[in-house]
Design a protein around this motif. Structure first.
Motif, PDB file in Angstrom:
ATOM      1  N   ARG A 187      -9.087  44.138   7.126  1.00 16.73           N
ATOM      2  CA  ARG A 187      -7.893  43.304   6.949  1.00 16.73           C
ATOM      3  C   ARG A 187      -6.677  44.180   6.670  1.00 16.73           C
ATOM      4  O   ARG A 187      -5.603  43.954   7.198  1.00 16.73           O
ATOM      5  CB  ARG A 187      -8.089  42.314   5.804  1.00 16.73           C
ATOM      6  CG  ARG A 187      -9.084  41.203   6.027  1.00 16.73           C
ATOM      7  CD  ARG A 187      -8.509  40.001   6.746  1.00 16.73           C
ATOM      8  NE  ARG A 187      -7.134  39.691   6.434  1.00 16.73           N
ATOM      9  CZ  ARG A 187      -6.687  38.986   5.387  1.00 16.73           C
ATOM     10  NH1 ARG A 187      -7.540  38.510   4.505  1.00 16.73           N
ATOM     11  NH2 ARG A 187      -5.408  38.773   5.212  1.00 16.73           N
TER      12      ARG A 187
ATOM     13  N   ASP B  74     -20.303  32.689   7.641  1.00 16.08           N
ATOM     14  CA  ASP B  74     -19.858  31.758   6.592  1.00 16.08           C
ATOM     15  C   ASP B  74     -20.700  31.894   5.326  1.00 16.08           C
ATOM     16  O   ASP B  74     -21.283  30.944   4.845  1.00 16.08           O
ATOM     17  CB  ASP B  74     -19.894  30.321   7.106  1.00 16.08           C
ATOM     18  CG  ASP B  74     -21.275  29.869   7.540  1.00 16.08           C
ATOM     19  OD1 ASP B  74     -22.193  30.704   7.641  1.00 16.08           O
ATOM     20  OD2 ASP B  74     -21.441  28.662   7.792  1.00 16.08           O
TER      21      ASP B  74
ATOM     22  N   PRO C 187     -15.639  33.970   3.883  1.00 17.60           N
ATOM     23  CA  PRO C 187     -14.578  33.008   4.182  1.00 17.60           C
ATOM     24  C   PRO C 187     -13.365  33.132   3.256  1.00 17.60           C
ATOM     25  O   PRO C 187     -12.250  32.805   3.651  1.00 17.60           O
ATOM     26  CB  PRO C 187     -15.259  31.648   4.005  1.00 17.60           C
ATOM     27  CG  PRO C 187     -16.704  31.910   4.192  1.00 17.60           C
ATOM     28  CD  PRO C 187     -16.917  33.303   3.637  1.00 17.60           C
ATOM     29  N   GLU C 188     -13.592  33.612   2.027  1.00 14.88           N
ATOM     30  CA  GLU C 188     -12.465  33.801   1.109  1.00 14.88           C
ATOM     31  C   GLU C 188     -11.480  34.827   1.653  1.00 14.88           C
ATOM     32  O   GLU C 188     -10.280  34.730   1.416  1.00 14.88           O
ATOM     33  CB  GLU C 188     -12.962  34.291  -0.249  1.00 14.88           C
ATOM     34  CG  GLU C 188     -13.743  33.276  -1.042  1.00 14.88           C
ATOM     35  CD  GLU C 188     -14.226  33.859  -2.358  1.00 14.88           C
ATOM     36  OE1 GLU C 188     -13.444  34.557  -3.041  1.00 14.88           O
ATOM     37  OE2 GLU C 188     -15.397  33.625  -2.692  1.00 14.88           O
TER      38      GLU C 188
ATOM     39  N   ILE D 162     -11.000  35.585   4.854  1.00 16.56           N
ATOM     40  CA  ILE D 162     -10.495  35.246   6.190  1.00 16.56           C
ATOM     41  C   ILE D 162      -9.856  33.868   6.145  1.00 16.56           C
ATOM     42  O   ILE D 162     -10.532  32.874   5.944  1.00 16.56           O
ATOM     43  CB  ILE D 162     -11.640  35.249   7.239  1.00 16.56           C
ATOM     44  CG1 ILE D 162     -12.298  36.608   7.308  1.00 16.56           C
ATOM     45  CG2 ILE D 162     -11.124  34.819   8.599  1.00 16.56           C
ATOM     46  CD1 ILE D 162     -11.395  37.751   7.719  1.00 16.56           C
ATOM     47  N   ALA D 163      -8.573  33.835   6.327  1.00 16.97           N
ATOM     48  CA  ALA D 163      -7.886  32.549   6.440  1.00 16.97           C
ATOM     49  C   ALA D 163      -8.081  32.097   7.880  1.00 16.97           C
ATOM     50  O   ALA D 163      -7.416  32.588   8.795  1.00 16.97           O
ATOM     51  CB  ALA D 163      -6.409  32.704   6.104  1.00 16.97           C
ATOM     52  N   TYR D 164      -9.023  31.181   8.085  1.00 12.99           N
ATOM     53  CA  TYR D 164      -9.421  30.769   9.437  1.00 12.99           C
ATOM     54  C   TYR D 164      -8.200  30.454  10.288  1.00 12.99           C
ATOM     55  O   TYR D 164      -7.355  29.667   9.922  1.00 12.99           O
ATOM     56  CB  TYR D 164     -10.355  29.565   9.383  1.00 12.99           C
ATOM     57  CG  TYR D 164     -10.968  29.248  10.725  1.00 12.99           C
ATOM     58  CD1 TYR D 164     -12.149  29.852  11.114  1.00 12.99           C
ATOM     59  CD2 TYR D 164     -10.341  28.408  11.621  1.00 12.99           C
ATOM     60  CE1 TYR D 164     -12.709  29.603  12.342  1.00 12.99           C
ATOM     61  CE2 TYR D 164     -10.889  28.148  12.856  1.00 12.99           C
ATOM     62  CZ  TYR D 164     -12.077  28.748  13.210  1.00 12.99           C
ATOM     63  OH  TYR D 164     -12.621  28.501  14.446  1.00 12.99           O
TER      64      TYR D 164
ATOM     65  N   ARG E 134      -5.837  32.516  10.958  1.00 14.12           N
ATOM     66  CA  ARG E 134      -4.726  33.428  10.688  1.00 14.12           C
ATOM     67  C   ARG E 134      -5.114  34.883  10.878  1.00 14.12           C
ATOM     68  O   ARG E 134      -4.328  35.673  11.393  1.00 14.12           O
ATOM     69  CB  ARG E 134      -4.209  33.226   9.273  1.00 14.12           C
ATOM     70  CG  ARG E 134      -3.253  32.076   9.180  1.00 14.12           C
ATOM     71  CD  ARG E 134      -2.415  32.064   7.920  1.00 14.12           C
ATOM     72  NE  ARG E 134      -2.359  33.309   7.193  1.00 14.12           N
ATOM     73  CZ  ARG E 134      -2.537  33.395   5.885  1.00 14.12           C
ATOM     74  NH1 ARG E 134      -2.788  32.334   5.167  1.00 14.12           N
ATOM     75  NH2 ARG E 134      -2.441  34.549   5.279  1.00 14.12           N
ATOM     76  N   CYS E 135      -6.290  35.256  10.437  1.00 12.30           N
ATOM     77  CA  CYS E 135      -6.674  36.669  10.542  1.00 12.30           C
ATOM     78  C   CYS E 135      -8.105  36.825  11.038  1.00 12.30           C
ATOM     79  O   CYS E 135      -8.679  37.899  10.907  1.00 12.30           O
ATOM     80  CB  CYS E 135      -6.463  37.397   9.227  1.00 12.30           C
ATOM     81  SG  CYS E 135      -7.233  36.604   7.832  1.00 12.30           S
TER      82      CYS E 135
ATOM     83  N   ARG F  99     -11.980  34.610  12.457  1.00  8.05           N
ATOM     84  CA  ARG F  99     -12.795  33.410  12.631  1.00  8.05           C
ATOM     85  C   ARG F  99     -14.036  33.509  11.735  1.00  8.05           C
ATOM     86  O   ARG F  99     -14.573  34.594  11.522  1.00  8.05           O
ATOM     87  CB  ARG F  99     -13.262  33.263  14.081  1.00  8.05           C
ATOM     88  CG  ARG F  99     -12.140  33.013  15.068  1.00  8.05           C
ATOM     89  CD  ARG F  99     -11.626  31.588  14.904  1.00  8.05           C
ATOM     90  NE  ARG F  99     -10.648  31.245  15.909  1.00  8.05           N
ATOM     91  CZ  ARG F  99      -9.345  31.220  15.701  1.00  8.05           C
ATOM     92  NH1 ARG F  99      -8.856  31.560  14.542  1.00  8.05           N
ATOM     93  NH2 ARG F  99      -8.521  30.868  16.664  1.00  8.05           N
TER      94      ARG F  99
END
Length: 174
Positions: A126, A136, A141-142, A144-146, A148-149, A151
């Motif tokens: 990131r 998942d 998931p915390e 990765i802002a689905y 935005r950055c 999947r």
């Protein structure tokens, strides 16, 4: 409190990425997926290879760079050697301190583990600005802002991971 990293230490270094691609004989325009993870059951290394195999079938010039080693290295090598195309396109670097070079050389980061805390390698990807496809589970998931950055996909679904990788590769706006 989750762990953190020095974000500035993992900023992309394009020249270093180009040098690593040259060293591995990867064309500058080829799609490159990468990961930094131990080769152990928790990280589901065969799922990563299967996801890449599906991606490679759709994008035959693609390459995969894996930094890490571990108890499943022989199993991974055996799977890769079954398909000449994979054998030519998967680069198993073992343990390396060239993380910034790798992150600068790749286009997409893949981490589809079965369980995690908050993986440092994901935070590092990131920080380098590399879009990520993650499973998942736990902290993934915390980070990765689905949409935005990267999947987030279901665990043990390398086909879904490949679809997500292809979507990101084929639409740079994503």
């Amino acid at each position: 409190i989750r762990s953190g990293i020095d974000v500035s230490a993992f900023a992309a270094q394009p020249d270093q990425g180009v040098a690593l691609r040259d060293q591995l004989n990867i064309p500058t325009d080829a799609p490159v997926i990468g990961t930094v993870a131990c080769l152990k059951p928790q990280k589901a290394p065969l799922d990563h290879i299967e996801a890449f195999a599906v991606f490679l079938a759709a994008e035959p010039e693609a390459h995969f760079i894996w930094v890490g080693d571990g108890e499943q290295m022989a199993l991974v090598r055996k799977r890769i050697e079954r398909e000449p195309q994979l054998a030519q396109r998967v680069h198993l670097l073992g343990w390396s301190d060239r993380i910034v070079d790798v992150l600068s050389a790749i286009d997409l980061f893949l981490l589809i583990s079965l369980w995690e805390g908050l993986p440092r390698s994901l935070l590092e990807a990131r920080a380098a600005g590399v879009p990520c496809v993650v499973s998942d589970t736990c902290g993934n998931p915390e980070a990765i802002a689905y949409g935005r950055c990267g999947r987030v996909v279901e665990m043990h679904r390398p086909d879904r991971a490949a679809e997500a990788l292809l979507a990101l590769w084929r639409d740079p706006e994503l």
